[in-house]
Scaffold this motif. Structure first.
Motif, short mmCIF file in Angstrom:
data_model
loop_
_atom_site.label_atom_id
_atom_site.label_comp_id
_atom_site.label_asym_id
_atom_site.label_seq_id
_atom_site.Cartn_x
_atom_site.Cartn_y
_atom_site.Cartn_z
N UNK A 113 0.84 -1.21 0.00
CA UNK A 113 0.00 0.00 0.00
C UNK A 113 0.87 1.25 0.00
N UNK A 114 1.98 1.20 0.69
CA UNK A 114 2.89 2.35 0.73
C UNK A 114 3.53 2.58 -0.64
N UNK A 115 3.87 1.50 -1.33
CA UNK A 115 4.48 1.64 -2.66
C UNK A 115 3.53 2.35 -3.60
N UNK A 116 2.26 1.96 -3.59
CA UNK A 116 1.27 2.55 -4.49
C UNK A 116 1.15 4.06 -4.26
N UNK A 117 1.17 4.49 -3.00
CA UNK A 117 0.98 5.91 -2.70
C UNK A 117 2.28 6.71 -2.64
N UNK A 118 3.31 6.14 -2.05
CA UNK A 118 4.55 6.91 -1.85
C UNK A 118 5.49 6.85 -3.05
N UNK A 162 0.67 5.92 5.53
CA UNK A 162 0.70 5.63 4.09
C UNK A 162 1.02 6.88 3.29
N UNK A 163 0.39 7.98 3.62
CA UNK A 163 0.64 9.22 2.92
C UNK A 163 1.59 10.05 3.76
N UNK A 187 12.70 3.21 -6.33
CA UNK A 187 11.79 3.90 -5.40
C UNK A 187 11.38 2.99 -4.25
N UNK A 188 11.15 1.71 -4.55
CA UNK A 188 10.78 0.74 -3.52
C UNK A 188 11.92 0.52 -2.55
#
Length: 105
Positions: A18-23, A100-101, A54-55
């Motif tokens: 979930x963090x990857x998708x947003x951050x 997350x954000x 990025x990950x």
């Protein structure tokens, strides 16, 4: 940042998903769009490499800011066969410690 942080394991990537998708939104979106347009993985190598960078950067940040909460969540996912429903309490603790954000953006 420490340079000794290793590449994340699969269960850790699940914990980070979930963090990857947003951050890493820009890199994630570019990789997904490219893979939707091309059948050959080599055609999306630059986008995929940017997402991996990025990950890995996000993983380093997690390990610096909330390593204990993250490890507990990732280990729970590993133990329960990546079933998120079994680890909601650990997920909540991790996301409280590492939202997350990013509030700084």
């Amino acid at each position: 940042m420490t340079s000794n942080v290793r590449v994340p394991y699969s269960h850790e990537l699940y914990a980070m998903s979930r963090h990857i998708v947003f951050r890493a939104e820009k890199e994630h979106k570019a990789a997904v769009e490219c893979k939707g347009k091309h059948d050959w993985p080599e055609d999306c190598k630059p986008e995929s490499e940017a997402l991996v960078r990025a990950t890995n950067k996000l993983y380093k940040e997690i390990m610096e800011k909330s390593p204990n909460e993250f490890k507990e969540y990732a280990q729970c996912l590993d133990w329960y066969g990546l079933r998120f429903s079994r680890c909601r309490d650990k997920q909540a603790a991790f996301e409280k410690a590492f939202p997350i954000v990013d509030s700084k953006k």
